[in-house]
Scaffold this motif. Structure first.
Motif, PDB file in Angstrom:
ATOM      1  N   PRO A 158       1.928  69.104   3.495  1.00 33.28           N
ATOM      2  CA  PRO A 158       0.462  69.147   3.214  1.00 33.28           C
ATOM      3  C   PRO A 158      -0.237  69.703   4.303  1.00 33.28           C
ATOM      4  O   PRO A 158      -1.456  69.892   4.302  1.00 33.28           O
ATOM      5  N   ALA A 159       0.314  69.757   5.534  1.00 35.38           N
ATOM      6  CA  ALA A 159      -0.204  70.394   6.659  1.00 35.38           C
ATOM      7  C   ALA A 159       0.941  71.013   7.388  1.00 35.38           C
ATOM      8  O   ALA A 159       2.213  70.913   7.367  1.00 35.38           O
ATOM      9  N   VAL A 218      -5.721  70.654   5.198  1.00 31.80           N
ATOM     10  CA  VAL A 218      -4.973  69.730   4.623  1.00 31.80           C
ATOM     11  C   VAL A 218      -4.885  70.151   3.166  1.00 31.80           C
ATOM     12  O   VAL A 218      -5.785  70.404   2.268  1.00 31.80           O
ATOM     13  N   VAL A 219      -3.841  70.484   2.552  1.00 33.58           N
ATOM     14  CA  VAL A 219      -3.360  70.924   1.051  1.00 33.58           C
ATOM     15  C   VAL A 219      -2.706  69.747   0.125  1.00 33.58           C
ATOM     16  O   VAL A 219      -2.179  69.115   0.557  1.00 33.58           O
ATOM     17  N   ALA A 220      -3.055  70.100  -1.003  1.00 35.03           N
ATOM     18  CA  ALA A 220      -2.323  69.227  -2.033  1.00 35.03           C
ATOM     19  C   ALA A 220      -0.653  69.599  -2.010  1.00 35.03           C
ATOM     20  O   ALA A 220      -0.336  70.653  -2.020  1.00 35.03           O
ATOM     21  N   ALA A 221      -0.125  68.610  -1.992  1.00 31.14           N
ATOM     22  CA  ALA A 221       1.387  68.744  -1.897  1.00 31.14           C
ATOM     23  C   ALA A 221       2.080  69.055  -3.348  1.00 31.14           C
ATOM     24  O   ALA A 221       3.124  69.411  -3.385  1.00 31.14           O
ATOM     25  N   ALA A 229      -4.684  60.920   4.897  1.00 32.42           N
ATOM     26  CA  ALA A 229      -5.498  60.074   5.418  1.00 32.42           C
ATOM     27  C   ALA A 229      -6.034  60.564   6.923  1.00 32.42           C
ATOM     28  O   ALA A 229      -5.252  61.623   7.271  1.00 32.42           O
ATOM     29  N   HIS A 230      -7.315  60.065   7.146  1.00 30.76           N
ATOM     30  CA  HIS A 230      -7.862  60.351   8.731  1.00 30.76           C
ATOM     31  C   HIS A 230      -8.577  61.638   8.630  1.00 30.76           C
ATOM     32  O   HIS A 230      -8.977  62.234   9.636  1.00 30.76           O
ATOM     33  N   GLN A 265      -3.844  73.844  -2.730  1.00 29.86           N
ATOM     34  CA  GLN A 265      -4.899  74.033  -2.428  1.00 29.86           C
ATOM     35  C   GLN A 265      -5.575  73.131  -1.547  1.00 29.86           C
ATOM     36  O   GLN A 265      -5.135  71.958  -1.210  1.00 29.86           O
ATOM     37  N   LYS A 266      -6.564  73.833  -0.537  1.00 30.02           N
ATOM     38  CA  LYS A 266      -7.178  72.999   0.491  1.00 30.02           C
ATOM     39  C   LYS A 266      -8.057  71.751  -0.253  1.00 30.02           C
ATOM     40  O   LYS A 266      -8.960  72.308  -1.030  1.00 30.02           O
ATOM     41  N   ILE A 267      -7.365  70.592   0.183  1.00 27.77           N
ATOM     42  CA  ILE A 267      -8.233  69.597  -0.141  1.00 27.77           C
ATOM     43  C   ILE A 267      -9.218  68.900   0.909  1.00 27.77           C
ATOM     44  O   ILE A 267      -9.991  68.081   0.597  1.00 27.77           O
TER      45      ILE A 267
END
Length: 276
Positions: free
Chosen positions: A162-163, A189-192, A224-225, A241-243
């Motif tokens: 995700p990153a 941060v992207v959807a896994a 998180a964070h 996708q960037k979330i």
């Protein structure tokens, strides 16, 4: 406002912020988990009179405990809090009480064989890295030894990282329920994997700005964070996708805390993510 009431004693202790973003487009405030409370701290109300009490102890049902919120219950049972409210026929989904029983398995599913059921199931508190009082273990740069690969099944998901940052804390069942990934404030941060947003808000202590994605009936992922959230509840997202943007909310540094949950239970991401 969502109020989780510990039978007359908990009310004044837990008025903090859990965000039920799905109730409206504006975030709503509600109680967070209070780790200092005990279920034995109040017993003045007849639990048999509480909603769903007739289902206590049955597979597929869960008895509300002090500090619980529907968001927390949903995360720990692999479900959306909105679905739990609907399945439980809650007159007011913004109000739950200690001793109340809610349904955590969809109607029509074979609950006896479902691993997510079980009223009153004791679940360990969610503890994540982030400098909170509940997090005392030092951050380690060495991840836990990889577990055996998960057997393929109908709900198998091909996850991606995700990153792009380096791993700064690995999975530890007792101290860290996922991976901590480094980065700079604002990093993507992207959807896994493909999924649906079942929570987006800042309602669980230790998580900061949090997104939870449901990928199928087996898997959830949590992010998180974050500095900012770019998706809303019930929104469908695609893998990659960037979330969100990485941040340090409720944490001691900028990082992404990432969890994979199988039927609500946190599992080692190394069993699901590709090697780098």
């Amino acid at each position: 406002m969502l109020v989780s009431r510990s039978l007359g004693a908990l009310g004044t202790a837990v008025l903090a912020g859990v965000i039920l973003a799905g109730c409206s487009t504006q975030a709503n405030r509600a109680p967070v988990e209070d780790r200092g409370q005990s279920a034995s701290s109040s017993s003045t109300v007849d639990v048999k009179s509480l909603p769903g009490a007739e289902n206590a102890g049955k597979p597929g049902y869960y008895t509300i405990k002090p500090g619980d919120t529907l968001i927390k219950v949903g995360l720990e049972h692999g479900q959306s809090w909105k679905d739990i409210a609907r399945w439980s026929n809650l007159d007011n989904p913004n109000v739950i009480e200690v001793g109340q029983v809610v349904r955590v398995v969809p109607p029509g599913r074979d609950m006896a064989s479902s691993s997510s059921g079980g009223s009153g199931r004791t679940v360990a508190p969610v503890v994540v890295g982030g400098g909170t009082a509940a997090t005392t273990a030092p951050v380690t740069s060495t991840p836990a030894a990889p577990s055996a690969p998960v057997a393929k099944g109908a709900d198998d998901v091909n996850f991606i990282w995700p990153a792009s940052g380096s791993l700064i804390a690995g999975f530890d069942e007792a101290r860290n329920k996922g991976y901590d990934i480094s980065g700079k404030a604002g990093d993507p941060v992207v959807a896994a994997a493909d999924g649906r947003v079942v929570y987006a808000g800042a309602g669980l202590r230790g998580y900061g700005n949090l997104i939870i994605l449901k990928h199928n009936n087996t898997y959830l992922t949590a992010y998180a964070h974050n500095q900012s959230l770019l998706v809303k509840e019930d929104q469908s997202v695609k893998k990659g996708q960037k979330i969100a943007e990485m941040g340090s909310t409720d944490a001691d540094r900028v990082k992404l805390h990432f969890e994979v949950r199988r039927q609500g239970k946190p599992v080692d991401p190394s069993r699901y993510l590709p090697s780098r």
